[in-house]
Write a protein that holds these residues in place. Structure first.
Motif, PDB file in Angstrom:
ATOM      1  N   MET A   1       0.835  -1.165   0.000  1.00 46.03           N
ATOM      2  CA  MET A   1       0.000   0.000   0.000  1.00 46.03           C
ATOM      3  C   MET A   1       0.890   1.241   0.000  1.00 46.03           C
ATOM      4  N   SER A   2       0.674   2.104  -0.938  1.00 45.49           N
ATOM      5  CA  SER A   2       1.508   3.296  -1.034  1.00 45.49           C
ATOM      6  C   SER A   2       0.824   4.484  -0.355  1.00 45.49           C
ATOM      7  N   VAL A   3       1.636   5.328   0.185  1.00 46.99           N
ATOM      8  CA  VAL A   3       1.143   6.536   0.844  1.00 46.99           C
ATOM      9  C   VAL A   3       0.967   7.610  -0.222  1.00 46.99           C
ATOM     10  N   PRO A   4      -0.191   8.253  -0.272  1.00 49.75           N
ATOM     11  CA  PRO A   4      -0.381   9.300  -1.281  1.00 49.75           C
ATOM     12  C   PRO A   4       0.602  10.451  -1.045  1.00 49.75           C
ATOM     13  N   HIS A   5       1.180  10.910  -2.129  1.00 50.58           N
ATOM     14  CA  HIS A   5       2.157  12.002  -2.062  1.00 50.58           C
ATOM     15  C   HIS A   5       1.426  13.342  -2.174  1.00 50.58           C
ATOM     16  N   SER A   6       1.427  14.080  -1.108  1.00 48.76           N
ATOM     17  CA  SER A   6       0.788  15.396  -1.141  1.00 48.76           C
ATOM     18  C   SER A   6       1.857  16.472  -1.223  1.00 48.76           C
ATOM     19  N   ILE A   7       1.531  17.519  -1.897  1.00 48.26           N
ATOM     20  CA  ILE A   7       2.473  18.627  -2.031  1.00 48.26           C
ATOM     21  C   ILE A   7       2.303  19.544  -0.826  1.00 48.26           C
ATOM     22  N   ASP A   8       3.328  19.560  -0.015  1.00 47.95           N
ATOM     23  CA  ASP A   8       3.315  20.397   1.183  1.00 47.95           C
ATOM     24  C   ASP A   8       4.556  21.274   1.134  1.00 47.95           C
ATOM     25  N   ALA A   9       4.343  22.561   1.059  1.00 50.68           N
ATOM     26  CA  ALA A   9       5.482  23.481   0.985  1.00 50.68           C
ATOM     27  C   ALA A   9       6.239  23.508   2.297  1.00 50.68           C
ATOM     28  N   GLY A  10       5.606  23.144   3.387  1.00 45.93           N
ATOM     29  CA  GLY A  10       6.280  23.131   4.667  1.00 45.93           C
ATOM     30  C   GLY A  10       6.525  24.522   5.204  1.00 45.93           C
ATOM     31  N   LEU A  11       7.123  24.553   6.365  1.00 42.81           N
ATOM     32  CA  LEU A  11       7.395  25.833   7.012  1.00 42.81           C
ATOM     33  C   LEU A  11       8.810  26.343   6.771  1.00 42.81           C
ATOM     34  N   GLN A  12       9.686  25.489   6.260  1.00 47.69           N
ATOM     35  CA  GLN A  12      11.070  25.911   6.060  1.00 47.69           C
ATOM     36  C   GLN A  12      11.204  27.126   5.141  1.00 47.69           C
ATOM     37  N   PRO A  13      10.565  27.171   3.973  1.00 51.90           N
ATOM     38  CA  PRO A  13      10.703  28.359   3.128  1.00 51.90           C
ATOM     39  C   PRO A  13      10.116  29.606   3.789  1.00 51.90           C
ATOM     40  N   GLU A  14       9.048  29.427   4.544  1.00 50.26           N
ATOM     41  CA  GLU A  14       8.439  30.571   5.217  1.00 50.26           C
ATOM     42  C   GLU A  14       9.362  31.117   6.307  1.00 50.26           C
ATOM     43  N   ARG A  15       9.996  30.232   7.056  1.00 53.96           N
ATOM     44  CA  ARG A  15      10.943  30.677   8.089  1.00 53.96           C
ATOM     45  C   ARG A  15      12.136  31.370   7.465  1.00 53.96           C
ATOM     46  N   THR A  16      12.621  30.841   6.350  1.00 53.49           N
ATOM     47  CA  THR A  16      13.746  31.472   5.661  1.00 53.49           C
ATOM     48  C   THR A  16      13.366  32.860   5.180  1.00 53.49           C
ATOM     49  N   SER A  17      12.190  32.983   4.621  1.00 49.10           N
ATOM     50  CA  SER A  17      11.720  34.275   4.139  1.00 49.10           C
ATOM     51  C   SER A  17      11.584  35.271   5.289  1.00 49.10           C
ATOM     52  N   LEU A  18      11.024  34.827   6.392  1.00 48.43           N
ATOM     53  CA  LEU A  18      10.880  35.713   7.549  1.00 48.43           C
ATOM     54  C   LEU A  18      12.235  36.116   8.119  1.00 48.43           C
ATOM     55  N   SER A  19      13.208  35.217   8.080  1.00 44.11           N
ATOM     56  CA  SER A  19      14.529  35.591   8.579  1.00 44.11           C
ATOM     57  C   SER A  19      15.187  36.629   7.677  1.00 44.11           C
ATOM     58  N   PHE A  20      14.959  36.524   6.364  1.00 44.96           N
ATOM     59  CA  PHE A  20      15.474  37.547   5.462  1.00 44.96           C
ATOM     60  C   PHE A  20      14.813  38.900   5.743  1.00 44.96           C
ATOM     61  N   VAL A  21      13.524  38.893   6.003  1.00 43.36           N
ATOM     62  CA  VAL A  21      12.813  40.144   6.295  1.00 43.36           C
ATOM     63  C   VAL A  21      13.336  40.756   7.595  1.00 43.36           C
ATOM     64  N   ARG A  22      13.532  39.937   8.621  1.00 44.30           N
ATOM     65  CA  ARG A  22      14.068  40.457   9.895  1.00 44.30           C
ATOM     66  C   ARG A  22      15.465  41.018   9.713  1.00 44.30           C
ATOM     67  N   THR A  23      16.282  40.337   8.921  1.00 45.48           N
ATOM     68  CA  THR A  23      17.637  40.823   8.674  1.00 45.48           C
ATOM     69  C   THR A  23      17.601  42.145   7.916  1.00 45.48           C
ATOM     70  N   CYS A  24      16.727  42.257   6.917  1.00 47.51           N
ATOM     71  CA  CYS A  24      16.587  43.511   6.174  1.00 47.51           C
ATOM     72  C   CYS A  24      16.176  44.650   7.103  1.00 47.51           C
ATOM     73  N   LEU A  25      15.224  44.385   7.983  1.00 45.66           N
ATOM     74  CA  LEU A  25      14.767  45.427   8.901  1.00 45.66           C
ATOM     75  C   LEU A  25      15.864  45.851   9.876  1.00 45.66           C
ATOM     76  N   SER A  26      16.632  44.900  10.370  1.00 41.18           N
ATOM     77  CA  SER A  26      17.694  45.269  11.303  1.00 41.18           C
ATOM     78  C   SER A  26      18.802  46.059  10.609  1.00 41.18           C
ATOM     79  N   ILE A  27      19.148  45.695   9.384  1.00 36.13           N
ATOM     80  CA  ILE A  27      20.177  46.448   8.656  1.00 36.13           C
ATOM     81  C   ILE A  27      19.652  47.837   8.295  1.00 36.13           C
ATOM     82  N   LEU A  28      18.380  47.933   7.930  1.00 36.15           N
ATOM     83  CA  LEU A  28      17.805  49.256   7.663  1.00 36.15           C
ATOM     84  C   LEU A  28      17.816  50.128   8.912  1.00 36.15           C
ATOM     85  N   GLY A  29      17.581  49.530  10.071  1.00 38.61           N
ATOM     86  CA  GLY A  29      17.692  50.281  11.326  1.00 38.61           C
ATOM     87  C   GLY A  29      19.098  50.796  11.540  1.00 38.61           C
TER      88      GLY A  29
END
Length: 106
Positions: A1-29
């Motif tokens: 029996m195979s497990v259906p493969h669902s497309i899940d973007a996960g939280l890793q790209p979102e965390r990476t994006s948020l870290s880039f935004v935080r870094t941009c804000l701190s450098i702008l400060g």
């Protein structure tokens, strides 16, 4: 029996994006602090922070535009590092550091 493969973007790209935004804000400060406390009698000292601010704004725009593509690639397990955004941030920090050193020497 195979497990259906669902497309899940996960939280890793979102965390990476948020870290880039935080870094941009701190450098702008930091850019705003440099522009606030550098003496206005020396306009050459303001060039570095102004260019660094422009680079950070470019990094933020690039991050915002590339986020959907990066999330899609991450879900397809073909993600690549965000070299352009990271490069903008590295160059802006180096430029701010060199501007500060130049200001201390002169």
């Amino acid at each position: 029996m195979s497990v259906p493969h669902s497309i899940d973007a996960g939280l890793q790209p979102e965390r990476t994006s948020l870290s880039f935004v935080r870094t941009c804000l701190s450098i702008l400060g930091l850019v705003v602090a440099c522009l606030r406390w550098l003496p206005p009698s020396n306009p050459t000292a303001l060039v570095g922070p102004a260019i660094a601010g422009t680079l950070v704004a470019g990094a933020a725009v690039n991050e915002h535009r590339s986020r959907p593509r990066r999330m899609t690639r991450f879900a397809a397990e073909s993600a690549t590092p965000a070299i352009v955004t990271g490069g903008f941030l590295v160059v802006s920090v180096a430029l701010l550091s060199l501007s500060g050193l130049w200001f201390l020497v002169h």
